[in-house]
Design a protein around this motif. Structure first.
Motif, PDB file in Angstrom:
ATOM      1  N   LYS A   2       0.835  -1.203   0.000  1.00 42.15           N
ATOM      2  CA  LYS A   2       0.000   0.000   0.000  1.00 42.15           C
ATOM      3  C   LYS A   2       0.868   1.251   0.000  1.00 42.15           C
ATOM      4  O   LYS A   2       1.943   1.270   0.604  1.00 42.15           O
ATOM      5  N   ARG A  24       6.023  -1.374   8.754  1.00 44.97           N
ATOM      6  CA  ARG A  24       4.938  -2.253   8.312  1.00 44.97           C
ATOM      7  C   ARG A  24       4.888  -2.361   6.796  1.00 44.97           C
ATOM      8  O   ARG A  24       3.862  -2.726   6.210  1.00 44.97           O
ATOM      9  N   TYR A  26       4.868  -0.259   4.286  1.00 36.82           N
ATOM     10  CA  TYR A  26       4.155   0.659   3.394  1.00 36.82           C
ATOM     11  C   TYR A  26       5.153   1.391   2.496  1.00 36.82           C
ATOM     12  O   TYR A  26       6.303   1.619   2.883  1.00 36.82           O
ATOM     13  N   THR A 233      -2.268   4.579  11.570  1.00 39.81           N
ATOM     14  CA  THR A 233      -2.119   3.375  10.744  1.00 39.81           C
ATOM     15  C   THR A 233      -3.362   2.501  10.860  1.00 39.81           C
ATOM     16  O   THR A 233      -3.851   1.961   9.861  1.00 39.81           O
ATOM     17  N   LEU A 234      -3.907   2.377  12.083  1.00 38.38           N
ATOM     18  CA  LEU A 234      -5.153   1.621  12.244  1.00 38.38           C
ATOM     19  C   LEU A 234      -6.263   2.237  11.387  1.00 38.38           C
ATOM     20  O   LEU A 234      -7.060   1.520  10.779  1.00 38.38           O
ATOM     21  N   GLU A 237      -6.091   1.296   7.810  1.00 35.87           N
ATOM     22  CA  GLU A 237      -6.276  -0.152   7.587  1.00 35.87           C
ATOM     23  C   GLU A 237      -7.699  -0.610   7.907  1.00 35.87           C
ATOM     24  O   GLU A 237      -8.090  -1.707   7.530  1.00 35.87           O
ATOM     25  N   GLU A 239     -11.571  -1.543   8.323  1.00 35.42           N
ATOM     26  CA  GLU A 239     -12.626  -1.928   7.370  1.00 35.42           C
ATOM     27  C   GLU A 239     -14.007  -1.615   7.939  1.00 35.42           C
ATOM     28  O   GLU A 239     -15.000  -1.742   7.244  1.00 35.42           O
TER      29      GLU A 239
END
Ligand SMILES: NC(=O)c1ccc[n+]([C@@H]2O[C@H](COP(=O)([O-])OP(=O)(O)OC[C@H]3O[C@@H](n4cnc5c(N)ncnc54)[C@H](O)[C@@H]3O)[C@@H](O)[C@H]2O)c1
Length: 308
Positions: A2, A24, A26, A233-234, A237, A239
């Motif tokens: 991503k 992570r 990215y 970051t959460l 990510e 949904e």
């Protein structure tokens, strides 16, 4: 992999967010009107120099980054208004905060909606949006209920607070109009690890029996930038979020006593609202962030080994 565009990419918080994203895997692009010092900028990060307050520069940064998500940190992080009775040394034009923060957020979102690949924007708002920063009216800050959560009314007075409220509304409108998922974090004051000697933890607050109304400037809470990086970051990510969500973002309070006791001592007018408070979290709660985003702050002074 991503791709994330971080505006304000040369700033203080950005550095923690970028490091967290790189760990992570990215792909990260920084965007700022000031170039970072090349010597200690993380390797592999693309940097785009440009002005947030121009559509062209925002479009260039988004296009070059091919970003799926934007973490929007660029801002003047304080109000720039001058007021009689509240003297300060002026270092920027008076309208700079409003111009950069509000118009910059508008141009960024207006650029983002032209690129189908931008799915999410996470924005650094502030707990000052509540209106407890600079009290220009000289009146007390009004608390409607405790703990203060995301539903509590914002009553900004200075341009920094106002620009954050407008920033949130711009995100909300663009998410409504163009389906860009948007998240606003109302950050507490950031405690920088590189200035750790400046901060006080484990404090017992002195009683202020004459204080009227709610807190001004400080609620004796803070956020560590590494915890803020986790939250951003959460957000990119997640949904399970609505199209626009606001969250209060904090690590902990600084006081040893339970919040209920602190309220009785420091903000005696609020004592009737505090009877049901439990624990030491403080006046503002990050309950929504913990339960909806799974945020787990790691850098509380209460778990000393991590608090460096
Ligand atoms: N520092 C805090 O305690 C705190 C608290 C609450 C919210 N925030 C918010 O968090 C974000 C990051 O704060 P920080 O402390 O890292 O600030 P910072 O000043 O270190 O970083 C902001 C960056 O934005 C850049 N910038 C300013 N105007 C620009 C423009 N026109 N075009 C492009 N870039 C521009 C600056 O060059 C700077 O690098 C800000 O939005 C701030 O309002 C900070």
């Amino acid at each position: 992999m991503k791709s994330v565009l971080v505006t304000g990419g040369s700033g203080r918080l950005a550095r923690y967010v970028i490091d967290y994203l790189l760990e992570r895997d990215y792909r990260v692009t920084g965007f700022d009107c000031v170039a970072p010092s090349g010597a200690d900028y993380p390797k592999g990060v693309q940097f785009v120099k440009g002005d947030l307050t121009t559509l062209e520069d925002c479009m260039r940064a988004i296009s070059l980054s091919e970003a799926d998500a934007i973490i929007h940190l660029a801002a003047i992080p304080y109000d720039t208004d001058l007021h009689p009775g509240q003297p300060r040394i002026q270092n920027l034009p008076e309208d700079e905060c409003m111009k950069v923060n509000t118009m910059g957020t508008y141009y960024l979102m207006d650029a983002a909606r032209r690129f189908k690949h931008v799915r999410t924007v996470a924005f650094a708002s502030s707990y000052y949006a509540l209106g407890l920063g600079r009290r220009l009216s000289g009146t007390p800050f009004q608390v409607d209920y405790l703990p203060i959560d995301e539903e509590h009314p914002n009553r900004p007075e200075d341009t920094y607070a106002l620009s954050k409220v407008f920033g949130e509304e711009i995100l909300r409108a663009y998410s409504r109009a163009y389906g860009i998922r948007a998240v606003a974090f109302r950050l507490q004051g950031i405690d920088w690890p590189f200035r750790k000697d400046d901060y006080k933890y484990g404090i017992t607050l002195a009683a202020k029996p004459d204080h009227i109304g709610g807190p001004v400037i400080t609620t004796y809470q803070y956020v560590d930038p590494r915890d803020a990086a986790q939250a951003f970051t959460l957000a990119i990510e997640a949904e399970n979020l609505d199209m626009f969500e606001a969250f209060h973002l904090l690590t902990d309070s600084r006081h040893v006593e339970d919040t209920r006791e602190v309220v009785g001592k420091v903000w005696p007018d609020l004592v009737g609202m505090a009877t049901h408070l439990e624990g030491t979290e403080g006046l503002i709660t990050a309950h929504k962030l913990r339960t909806k985003l799974g945020y787990k702050p790691q850098y509380s002074w209460r778990n000393q080994p991590n608090h460096q």
